[in-house]
Design a protein around this motif. Sequence first.
Motif, PDB file in Angstrom:
ATOM      1  N   THR A  88       0.859  -1.183   0.000  1.00 42.78           N
ATOM      2  CA  THR A  88       0.000   0.000   0.000  1.00 42.78           C
ATOM      3  C   THR A  88       0.895   1.233   0.000  1.00 42.78           C
ATOM      4  O   THR A  88       2.114   1.119   0.130  1.00 42.78           O
ATOM      5  N   GLU A  89       0.262   2.402  -0.115  1.00 42.04           N
ATOM      6  CA  GLU A  89       1.037   3.643  -0.076  1.00 42.04           C
ATOM      7  C   GLU A  89       1.788   3.799   1.246  1.00 42.04           C
ATOM      8  O   GLU A  89       2.810   4.468   1.314  1.00 42.04           O
ATOM      9  N   ARG A  90       1.238   3.204   2.298  1.00 44.22           N
ATOM     10  CA  ARG A  90       1.819   3.403   3.629  1.00 44.22           C
ATOM     11  C   ARG A  90       2.663   2.236   4.102  1.00 44.22           C
ATOM     12  O   ARG A  90       3.213   2.287   5.196  1.00 44.22           O
ATOM     13  N   GLY A  91       2.753   1.158   3.330  1.00 40.70           N
ATOM     14  CA  GLY A  91       3.535  -0.005   3.731  1.00 40.70           C
ATOM     15  C   GLY A  91       2.894  -1.269   3.199  1.00 40.70           C
ATOM     16  O   GLY A  91       2.861  -1.477   1.993  1.00 40.70           O
ATOM     17  N   VAL A  92       2.375  -2.107   4.098  1.00 34.46           N
ATOM     18  CA  VAL A  92       1.658  -3.308   3.656  1.00 34.46           C
ATOM     19  C   VAL A  92       0.416  -3.514   4.510  1.00 34.46           C
ATOM     20  O   VAL A  92       0.351  -3.064   5.650  1.00 34.46           O
ATOM     21  N   SER A  93      -0.559  -4.219   3.932  1.00 33.43           N
ATOM     22  CA  SER A  93      -1.728  -4.671   4.682  1.00 33.43           C
ATOM     23  C   SER A  93      -1.845  -6.175   4.518  1.00 33.43           C
ATOM     24  O   SER A  93      -1.397  -6.735   3.515  1.00 33.43           O
ATOM     25  N   LEU A  94      -2.460  -6.810   5.511  1.00 30.70           N
ATOM     26  CA  LEU A  94      -2.685  -8.251   5.451  1.00 30.70           C
ATOM     27  C   LEU A  94      -4.083  -8.490   4.889  1.00 30.70           C
ATOM     28  O   LEU A  94      -5.073  -8.034   5.449  1.00 30.70           O
ATOM     29  N   LEU A  95      -4.140  -9.213   3.769  1.00 32.04           N
ATOM     30  CA  LEU A  95      -5.416  -9.515   3.131  1.00 32.04           C
ATOM     31  C   LEU A  95      -5.795 -10.937   3.531  1.00 32.04           C
ATOM     32  O   LEU A  95      -5.150 -11.895   3.122  1.00 32.04           O
ATOM     33  N   SER A 124     -16.092  -0.699   7.870  1.00 37.65           N
ATOM     34  CA  SER A 124     -15.987  -1.167   6.489  1.00 37.65           C
ATOM     35  C   SER A 124     -14.848  -0.465   5.758  1.00 37.65           C
ATOM     36  O   SER A 124     -14.492   0.665   6.090  1.00 37.65           O
ATOM     37  N   ILE A 125     -14.316  -1.141   4.750  1.00 32.51           N
ATOM     38  CA  ILE A 125     -13.357  -0.490   3.855  1.00 32.51           C
ATOM     39  C   ILE A 125     -13.802  -0.765   2.425  1.00 32.51           C
ATOM     40  O   ILE A 125     -14.146  -1.885   2.067  1.00 32.51           O
ATOM     41  N   GLU A 126     -13.868   0.301   1.623  1.00 31.89           N
ATOM     42  CA  GLU A 126     -14.149   0.114   0.202  1.00 31.89           C
ATOM     43  C   GLU A 126     -12.845  -0.248  -0.487  1.00 31.89           C
ATOM     44  O   GLU A 126     -11.767   0.189  -0.086  1.00 31.89           O
ATOM     45  N   ALA A 127     -12.945  -1.033  -1.553  1.00 31.53           N
ATOM     46  CA  ALA A 127     -11.741  -1.518  -2.239  1.00 31.53           C
ATOM     47  C   ALA A 127     -10.834  -0.366  -2.673  1.00 31.53           C
ATOM     48  O   ALA A 127      -9.613  -0.506  -2.708  1.00 31.53           O
ATOM     49  N   ARG A 128     -11.437   0.787  -2.962  1.00 31.19           N
ATOM     50  CA  ARG A 128     -10.669   1.956  -3.394  1.00 31.19           C
ATOM     51  C   ARG A 128      -9.620   2.361  -2.348  1.00 31.19           C
ATOM     52  O   ARG A 128      -8.536   2.836  -2.688  1.00 31.19           O
ATOM     53  N   GLU A 129      -9.961   2.174  -1.062  1.00 32.60           N
ATOM     54  CA  GLU A 129      -9.070   2.614   0.018  1.00 32.60           C
ATOM     55  C   GLU A 129      -7.978   1.613   0.362  1.00 32.60           C
ATOM     56  O   GLU A 129      -7.082   1.936   1.143  1.00 32.60           O
ATOM     57  N   ILE A 130      -8.078   0.397  -0.167  1.00 30.42           N
ATOM     58  CA  ILE A 130      -7.079  -0.625   0.184  1.00 30.42           C
ATOM     59  C   ILE A 130      -5.670  -0.205  -0.255  1.00 30.42           C
ATOM     60  O   ILE A 130      -4.751  -0.217   0.555  1.00 30.42           O
ATOM     61  N   PRO A 131      -5.471   0.228  -1.518  1.00 33.45           N
ATOM     62  CA  PRO A 131      -4.109   0.625  -1.921  1.00 33.45           C
ATOM     63  C   PRO A 131      -3.604   1.867  -1.170  1.00 33.45           C
ATOM     64  O   PRO A 131      -2.409   2.079  -1.056  1.00 33.45           O
ATOM     65  N   HIS A 132      -4.531   2.669  -0.649  1.00 29.84           N
ATOM     66  CA  HIS A 132      -4.111   3.846   0.119  1.00 29.84           C
ATOM     67  C   HIS A 132      -3.687   3.466   1.543  1.00 29.84           C
ATOM     68  O   HIS A 132      -3.235   4.318   2.295  1.00 29.84           O
ATOM     69  N   GLY A 133      -3.836   2.206   1.898  1.00 28.52           N
ATOM     70  CA  GLY A 133      -3.428   1.774   3.242  1.00 28.52           C
ATOM     71  C   GLY A 133      -4.496   2.044   4.286  1.00 28.52           C
ATOM     72  O   GLY A 133      -4.188   2.361   5.434  1.00 28.52           O
ATOM     73  N   GLY A 134      -5.757   1.883   3.922  1.00 28.54           N
ATOM     74  CA  GLY A 134      -6.885   2.209   4.808  1.00 28.54           C
ATOM     75  C   GLY A 134      -7.000   1.386   6.074  1.00 28.54           C
ATOM     76  O   GLY A 134      -7.635   1.823   7.033  1.00 28.54           O
ATOM     77  N   ALA A 135      -6.423   0.200   6.112  1.00 26.80           N
ATOM     78  CA  ALA A 135      -6.438  -0.628   7.330  1.00 26.80           C
ATOM     79  C   ALA A 135      -5.267  -1.602   7.280  1.00 26.80           C
ATOM     80  O   ALA A 135      -4.767  -1.931   6.203  1.00 26.80           O
ATOM     81  N   ASP A 136      -4.841  -2.066   8.463  1.00 25.11           N
ATOM     82  CA  ASP A 136      -3.710  -3.010   8.507  1.00 25.11           C
ATOM     83  C   ASP A 136      -4.155  -4.429   8.193  1.00 25.11           C
ATOM     84  O   ASP A 136      -3.440  -5.184   7.551  1.00 25.11           O
ATOM     85  N   VAL A 137      -5.351  -4.781   8.673  1.00 26.59           N
ATOM     86  CA  VAL A 137      -5.887  -6.129   8.429  1.00 26.59           C
ATOM     87  C   VAL A 137      -7.180  -5.970   7.629  1.00 26.59           C
ATOM     88  O   VAL A 137      -8.123  -5.322   8.083  1.00 26.59           O
ATOM     89  N   ILE A 138      -7.192  -6.528   6.421  1.00 27.04           N
ATOM     90  CA  ILE A 138      -8.343  -6.412   5.526  1.00 27.04           C
ATOM     91  C   ILE A 138      -9.055  -7.755   5.530  1.00 27.04           C
ATOM     92  O   ILE A 138      -8.543  -8.729   4.981  1.00 27.04           O
ATOM     93  N   VAL A 139     -10.235  -7.796   6.152  1.00 25.86           N
ATOM     94  CA  VAL A 139     -10.968  -9.057   6.290  1.00 25.86           C
ATOM     95  C   VAL A 139     -11.948  -9.228   5.133  1.00 25.86           C
ATOM     96  O   VAL A 139     -12.669  -8.291   4.776  1.00 25.86           O
ATOM     97  N   SER A 140     -11.979 -10.419   4.577  1.00 19.53           N
ATOM     98  CA  SER A 140     -12.877 -10.691   3.464  1.00 19.53           C
ATOM     99  C   SER A 140     -13.011 -12.195   3.294  1.00 19.53           C
ATOM    100  O   SER A 140     -12.132 -12.952   3.718  1.00 19.53           O
ATOM    101  N   GLU A 141     -14.126 -12.646   2.702  1.00 26.06           N
ATOM    102  CA  GLU A 141     -14.165 -14.078   2.417  1.00 26.06           C
ATOM    103  C   GLU A 141     -13.247 -14.333   1.219  1.00 26.06           C
ATOM    104  O   GLU A 141     -12.881 -13.406   0.495  1.00 26.06           O
ATOM    105  N   ALA A 142     -12.918 -15.601   1.011  1.00 25.16           N
ATOM    106  CA  ALA A 142     -11.828 -15.931   0.105  1.00 25.16           C
ATOM    107  C   ALA A 142     -12.074 -15.551  -1.356  1.00 25.16           C
ATOM    108  O   ALA A 142     -11.141 -15.199  -2.070  1.00 25.16           O
TER     109      ALA A 142
END
Lengths: 337, 337
Positions: free
Chosen positions: B133-140, B210-228
């Motif tokens: 992400t822009e800020r480092g990494v997130s766990l998907l 919630s996080i919209e997919a648009r915010e994921i690359p911006h580093g919106g959260a450290d842990v991104i929870v989603s079904e597979a």
Amino acid sequence: MIKVAVDAMGGDNAPGEIVAGAVEAVREKSGIQVALIGREELVKAELAKYTYNQEQIQVVNATEAIATEEPPVNAIRRKKDSSIVIGMNMVKKKEADAFVSAGSSGAILVGGQVIVGRIKGVERPPLAPLIPTERGVSLLIDCGANVDARSSHLVQFAQMGSIYMEHVLGIKNPTVAIVNIGAEEEKGNALVKETFPLLKECPGINFIGSIEAREIPHGGADVIVSEAFVGNVILKLYEGLGDTLIKKVKSGMMMNLRSKIGALLVKPAIKETLKSFDASKYGGAPLLGLNGLVVKTHGNAKRTEVRNSIIQCVTFKEQAINEKIRESLGAQKDIPQ
Amino acid sequence: MIKVAVDAMGGDNAPGEIVAGAVEAVREKSGIQVALIGREELVKAELAKYTYNQEQIQVVNATEAIATEEPPVNAIRRKKDSSIVIGMNMVKKKEADAFVSAGSSGAILVGGQVIVGRIKGVERPPLAPLIPTERGVSLLIDCGANVDARSSHLVQFAQMGSIYMEHVLGIKNPTVAIVNIGAEEEKGNALVKETFPLLKECPGINFIGSIEAREIPHGGADVIVSEAFVGNVILKLYEGLGDTLIKKVKSGMMMNLRSKIGALLVKPAIKETLKSFDASKYGGAPLLGLNGLVVKTHGNAKRTEVRNSIIQCVTFKEQAINEKIRESLGAQKDIPQ
């Protein structure tokens, strides 16, 4: 003469860019009439800045506007004098062939279903934006109208999407693929596994199987079928990741003196190339399967996208897309089981 | 001494890059022992190219290999002498603390569940890659192990992901968000609506909504929870769109003489910046919640990613991640209702 109602109050750049886009559209096409819906004094003040054929633009006063954050069902029910409700009613009453708005997606989706109404036989109207690919554009259908869709909905999306790509975009026998997490037929979640054989058997579409998300930007299929949750994730990630990567490239160019000089030389060419990776020249996202046409443009749409969205309505009408959808879905039902 | 079993036969660059990565890892960390599993003569031929502390690398012969296209369940059941089955069995028998493979994702997911087995209380083991992400990494989390997941699975993903980010990546009180198609609590599909309140009430995690997919690359959260299914779409689109945009920028640079000269000046800086947008320095994707550790690296992983994946296993073991997962899931159950 084709009449397009345009929401002059919707989106981040209303009314200025919306009015400017309408003026550009009527300058380009003499066969269009635009009804600009919004606060009359504001819209007229913007219009006064331009010269254009006055018979082609009419202003329809709307005292209310629906904000993006308003709960859509309530907003549509209560704000009878909002630009969105007025525009939808014009399409319903056949006073307009189409309605274009950069406003609240939720209100547009609800208004399209509740006010304009579905074509008989259409189970769910999908929102179908065009997304840029290496090879041109693909239609991503559905992107937000119907979460928790059923397999029969997805089959209709494939049919409607094929008609749109063939007759509005001019792609002969467009390829159709379903978004999946592997290329094999046995892969996928319950919905995809149920839909896959139905798409294989569906007449009149050129189904090529599953598509992994990795292949979408490479232009792996013309019509990308997916339920709305996944489609919305793809659309939003496209936007977010595009922004981020371009930002990264730009910041790389500013890193040192050498790269700054290089940036001056390379920027115009990169800008030109990236323009080819931008779908706004094709207009907005149609909400397909309605008794009329509703087009959602980006919230941040500027005049060019607004102009293109208006012109897109002409092709839609000229190509009789709704009649083709009606025939296609009807024909399917008559097939002996 | 931490012992890591490594699949020397998995991935596009096996055995050469895998063996090279193992050598780099033992050179860097004296506290690691690596068991390279594969065709003995091939692995030894590669090892002969390097000098390293011979006590740190052992070769385990495997006469079979599982190909990417093989149906995973059958492959795991039948190919008892494959590098993946041998590696998983070493973890099961505690002959190794972890197993690293760039091979068939399907076989690794099945083998992890069937051979290594789940920690008691873990309903589904998620595959959790780090994305840049822009800020480092997130766990998907989750990206491919369990389609059609239930809300209780997603809650455990949030818990396990938080522990991983806090103790392996060193992010204090990591933020957790659920992938959704809008920021409001009432938005989403049935699964998200059901999971949202459970995450809100879940102790020990820093849930931000919630996080919209648009915010994921911006580093919106450290842990991104989603079904597979959705997680896999995000991961694959990240790869595909990244490739496509970089290709576009490169072709832009080759457009004319001016841009070609600029490209020479700007390329090293852009390359440097884009390196920061690459998660391979953190290693591979752990399959969390197993009685041991299984790490999946990219199919096209080269020596650096292999080395980092091996070293990642050390942090995982030193930080006692599995013990923390056991405690966290156990503690939740003991809360009075």
